[in-house]
Enzyme design. Structure first.
Site, PDB file in Angstrom:
ATOM      1  N   ASP A 162      -2.717   1.232   7.625  1.00  0.00           N
ATOM      2  CA  ASP A 162      -1.390   0.465   6.166  1.00  0.00           C
ATOM      3  C   ASP A 162      -0.625  -0.558   5.521  1.00  0.00           C
ATOM      4  OD1 ASP A 162      -0.921   4.091   5.287  1.00  0.00           O
ATOM      5  OD2 ASP A 162      -0.481   4.058   6.957  1.00  0.00           O
ATOM      6  N   GLU A 189      -0.902  -2.142  -4.617  1.00  0.00           N
ATOM      7  CA  GLU A 189      -2.444  -0.615  -4.356  1.00  0.00           C
ATOM      8  C   GLU A 189      -2.819   0.677  -6.022  1.00  0.00           C
ATOM      9  OE1 GLU A 189      -6.609   1.406  -2.327  1.00  0.00           O
ATOM     10  OE2 GLU A 189      -4.770   0.309  -0.651  1.00  0.00           O
ATOM     11  N   ASP A 229       1.123  -1.447   0.008  1.00  0.00           N
ATOM     12  CA  ASP A 229      -0.237  -0.070  -0.438  1.00  0.00           C
ATOM     13  C   ASP A 229       0.767   1.520  -0.130  1.00  0.00           C
ATOM     14  OD1 ASP A 229      -2.026   1.722   0.252  1.00  0.00           O
ATOM     15  OD2 ASP A 229      -2.288   2.040   2.470  1.00  0.00           O
TER      16      ASP A 229
END
Length: 164
Positions: free
Chosen positions: A139, A67, A7
């Site tokens: 996160d 992502e 991420d």
């Protein structure tokens, strides 16, 4: 198969490592790479690249899932996020790892069953799917979700290839 989920972020880049053994998903590790906002931006990108390179060397994943960029209201924030993603992707391709990208909606759909799930729902599902004692840091949780999304997507792709 060992999957590294990422991420990306210019201040915090989350990572999550899972192992897919048959239909089982096993938590290996998760955490975040923190950059100091007082540092020059290129130095922060280098820290993301170096940190992920060390994680890749330690855990030796077979694939990386990242992502995809969301639409930010602030153009400067979107550019910085894109650069952080670039540093993360280069850390993977630098050692020959395949990289797969997933939107937030795809990740939520894979983990919770709906692309409109709330962040808390995703975190609770990750905790349950990976049998974690507590919800992972935000996160890291997002990175684990991306890894789980890839595990499900890769499994479906393998099934579809077997049908042909």
């Amino acid at each position: 198969m060992i999957i590294l989920g990422i991420d990306p972020g210019s201040r915090k880049t989350g990572y999550g490592i899972i192992s897919k053994q048959g239909n089982r998903l096993i938590h290996v590790d998760n955490g975040a790479i923190f950059t100091q906002s007082a540092k020059d931006f290129p130095e922060r990108l280098e820290k993301i690249f170096t940190g992920l390179s060390e994680i890749i060397a330690q855990y030796r994943p077979e694939v990386v899932a990242v992502e995809d960029v969301f639409l930010a209201k602030n153009a400067q924030s979107a550019l910085k996020l894109g650069q952080a993603r670039g540093a993360a992707i280069v850390a993977a391709v630098n050692v020959g790892l395949p990289v797969h990208e997933y939107t937030a909606m795809q990740v939520k759909q894979a983990v919770v069953g709906t692309g409109r799930a709330e962040k808390a729902q995703v975190q609770q599902m990750i905790k349950a799917l990976l049998n974690l004692p507590e919800v992972a840091q935000e996160d890291a949780s997002d990175a684990l979700a991306v890894a789980i999304c890839h595990a499900h997507s890769a499994g479906m792709s393998a099934l579809l290839k077997g049908v042909r």
